[in-house]
Design a protein around this motif. Structure first.
Motif, PDB file in Angstrom:
ATOM      1  N   HIS A 149      19.903  23.408 -10.005  1.00  0.00           N
ATOM      2  CA  HIS A 149      21.187  23.951 -10.453  1.00  0.00           C
ATOM      3  C   HIS A 149      21.452  23.507 -11.893  1.00  0.00           C
ATOM      4  CE1 HIS A 149      25.549  24.632 -10.755  1.00  0.00           C
ATOM      5  NE2 HIS A 149      25.227  25.685 -10.044  1.00  0.00           N
ATOM      6  N   GLN A 150      22.017  24.434 -12.694  1.00  0.00           N
ATOM      7  CA  GLN A 150      22.194  24.145 -14.128  1.00  0.00           C
ATOM      8  C   GLN A 150      23.038  22.893 -14.378  1.00  0.00           C
ATOM      9  OE1 GLN A 150      23.532  27.982 -15.212  1.00  0.00           O
ATOM     10  NE2 GLN A 150      25.653  27.657 -14.560  1.00  0.00           N
ATOM     11  N   SER A 151      23.951  22.558 -13.438  1.00  0.00           N
ATOM     12  CA  SER A 151      24.823  21.400 -13.653  1.00  0.00           C
ATOM     13  C   SER A 151      24.058  20.077 -13.506  1.00  0.00           C
ATOM     14  CB  SER A 151      25.983  21.422 -12.644  1.00  0.00           C
ATOM     15  OG  SER A 151      25.461  21.300 -11.335  1.00  0.00           O
ATOM     16  N   ARG A 152      22.882  20.101 -12.851  1.00  0.00           N
ATOM     17  CA  ARG A 152      22.113  18.864 -12.661  1.00  0.00           C
ATOM     18  C   ARG A 152      20.769  18.911 -13.390  1.00  0.00           C
ATOM     19  NH1 ARG A 152      24.432  16.138  -8.237  1.00  0.00           N
ATOM     20  NH2 ARG A 152      23.761  14.273  -9.346  1.00  0.00           N
ATOM     21  N   TYR A 153      20.518  20.008 -14.089  1.00  0.00           N
ATOM     22  CA  TYR A 153      19.187  20.259 -14.660  1.00  0.00           C
ATOM     23  C   TYR A 153      18.726  19.128 -15.587  1.00  0.00           C
ATOM     24  CZ  TYR A 153      15.285  22.807 -16.718  1.00  0.00           C
ATOM     25  OH  TYR A 153      14.037  23.180 -17.136  1.00  0.00           O
ATOM     26  N   ASP A 154      19.526  18.798 -16.597  1.00  0.00           N
ATOM     27  CA  ASP A 154      19.086  17.808 -17.595  1.00  0.00           C
ATOM     28  C   ASP A 154      18.842  16.450 -16.949  1.00  0.00           C
ATOM     29  OD1 ASP A 154      19.257  19.747 -19.460  1.00  0.00           O
ATOM     30  OD2 ASP A 154      21.214  19.131 -20.270  1.00  0.00           O
TER      31      ASP A 154
END
Ligand code: NAD
Length: 497
Positions: free
Chosen positions: A292-297
């Motif tokens: 998910h983009q919110s946890r990607y980094d």
């Protein structure tokens, strides 16, 4: 070295006229093995069918006794067999031990099964009639196996086939012949100890041509073949053409979704084991990570850190977590995929290099740093199974997008989701969720335990082995109707005479 270990199984090796066997640890020769001729395959099938004629009449719990004895011998030789698995397949010692443990677990399961093999009682429409469904032994079972589980896959098949009443002819991978010879020595001892026919278990050594001889043989009732999808594509139609039965366990391109609520500590551990363990050479290896983009980094940076700590090297050494690739061909596939990553607009975040230190010491050995690559989209490269430690990372925004990426694979073996959201977990396991044969929550896709049916859909071949009611593939179903009355009522109320 290999000769000394094989000596512990009572085997003299190598013998005259045998072909070279190699170890991926150094790329060097271990010795020689000789391929079976067509006439030898015919003879093995003939002997197996002769053994079938008596074994099918042996009560199943007595058949289970053979597998119980095999399990006892495996316990006794666990270290020796694990050593051979490491030597031939390059698995780190802990995983090699685990593979032999899986064989032992499989024997335990099959012994219990030998007191079941249950059928059904069905309701007959006719008075004074009894209808049942019983399971009969099927016939000779040919087991073709891949290099990466050189012994466990044979045990999944052989332990169950033997209690079902079927003799087994094993065609191991040409890359892992010695482990097969060692297993055969153990099963031969088990059979001799109880006076069972020696031809219940045989090994025929060789490449695809020996597999093909079994595939086409009318005396083989079931071909259970484990390996690449390309192999299954060749084997399936040939067996079907002679109306034989086929059980296919083929490639995988397994994914994991990391959802917004995931426990990242747990997920990172699960992901690293699933993606880099066994040097990425498991059918269930994690190859696609959908974050998910919110946890990607956060996930990518934690994984990159964990990858730096992975020790690559000689799988016999303590502390090493990643052993060698099986051979130069596997390395070429890995290197080619890494070049394609960049051509497809992706980025190699970490890893991907062949380890220069080990490479210099052993030019024919192929040790690589597990690689992590971010990909902008899921193109042909990502949808292909590259049998090496290369994990593609993709980003998603909405649930439907994640599931679409997940289920776009041509294979359908294993899958997983990391989430603490009950609704998401249940949706993943619902009919609109994962389309794979195996679906896990808060566990990576690899490392299945014995007891559940193992296998997958789509280009994975549809077979199931190793647990649940997978034993039915090794038996013939028979519907039996008994009339214990004095009349002869016909089904569907048909009147005749
Ligand atoms: P492979 O397909 O090269 O060989 C597997 C076996 O099939 C070998 O014994 C080989 O000699 C034999 N074979 C090849 N072509 C044949 C033919 N035309 N007719 C008969 N036999 C033939 O596979 P591999 O490189 O040894 O193993 C890696 C592959 O196996 C990967 O794709 C992996 O995903 C898959 N695999 C699947 C499972 C599973 O349970 N689904 C388990 C382990 C490995």
């Amino acid at each position: 070295m290999a000769g000394a270990v094989l000596g512990r199984f009572g085997l003299a090796w190598p013998q005259e006229g045998e072909k070279e066997a190699r170890t991926p640890i150094t790329g060097g020769a271990l010795g020689f093995t000789r391929g079976a001729t067509g006439a030898e395959v015919d003879r093995a099938v003939e002997r197996a069918n002769a053994a079938f004629r008596s074994w099918r009449l042996t009560p199943p719990p007595r058949r289970g006794e053979l597998v119980r004895r095999l399990g006892a011998l495996l316990r006794q030789h666990q270290d020796d067999l694990a050593e051979l698995v490491t030597l031939e397949a390059g698995k780190v010692s802990g995983e090699a031990q685990g593979e032999v443990q899986e064989m032992i677990d499989m024997c335990d399961l099959a012994v219990g099964l030998s007191r079941q093999l249950y059928g059904l009682t069905l309701a007959s429409e006719r008075p004074d009639h009894r209808m049942t469904e019983v399971w009969q032994p099927l016939g000779v079972c040919a087991v073709i196996t891949s290099f990466n589980f050189p012994v466990a896959v044979w045990a999944w098949n052989a332990a169950v086939a033997l209690v079902c009443g079927d003799p087994v002819i094993w065609k191991p991978s040409e890359k892992t012949v010695l482990t097969a010879l060692a297993c055969q020595s153990l099963v031969a001892q088990a059979a001799a100890g109880m006076g069972a026919p020696p031809a219940l278990s045989q090994v025929v050594v060789g490449g695809p041509e020996v597999g093909e001889a079994l595939v086409d043989h009318p005396g083989v009732a079931l071909v259970s073949a484990t390996g690449s999808t390309a192999m299954g594509r060749a084997v399936g139609p040939r067996v079907a053409a002679r109306f034989g039965r086929c059980l296919l366990e083929l490639g995988g391109n397994n994914a994991a979704i990391v959802a917004p609520s995931a426990d990242i500590d747990l997920a990172v551990r699960g992901i690293v084991f699933a993606a880099a363990g066994t040097a990425g050479q498991r059918c269930t290896t994690l190859r696609r990570l959908i974050v998910h983009q919110s946890r990607y980094d956060e996930v990518v940076s934690r994984l990159a850190g964990a990858y730096q700590t992975l020790r690559v090297g000689n799988p016999r050494n303590a502390g090493v977590l990643v052993g060698p690739l099986i051979d130069g061909r596997a390395y070429e596939g890995f290197a080619r995929a890494l070049v394609e990553v960049e051509a497809d607009g992706g980025e190699v975040i970490t890893g991907g290099r062949r380890d220069p230190a080990l490479g210099a010491a052993a030019p024919e050995a192929f040790y690589v740093q597990p690689a992590l690559a971010s990909m902008p989209a899921q193109g042909d490269l990502v949808l292909r199974e590259t049998f090496a430690p290369l994990l593609y990372v993709l980003r998603y925004g909405e649930w439907d997008e994640a599931m679409a990426l997940h289920n776009a694979a041509r294979h359908g073996l294993s899958s997983s989701i990391f989430t603490n959201d009950l609704r998401e977990a249940e949706r993943f396991l619902s009919p609109g969720g994962s389309d794979c044969g195996i679906a896990n929550v808060n566990i990576g896709p690899s490392g299945a335990e014995i007891g559940g049916a193992f296998g997958g859909e789509k280009e994975t071949g549809g077979g199931r082995e190793a647990g649940s009611d997978a034993w039915k593939a090794y038996m013939r179903r028979q519907t039996c109707t008994v009339n214990f009355g004095r009349d002869l009522p016909l089904a569907q109320g048909v009147e005749f005479l």
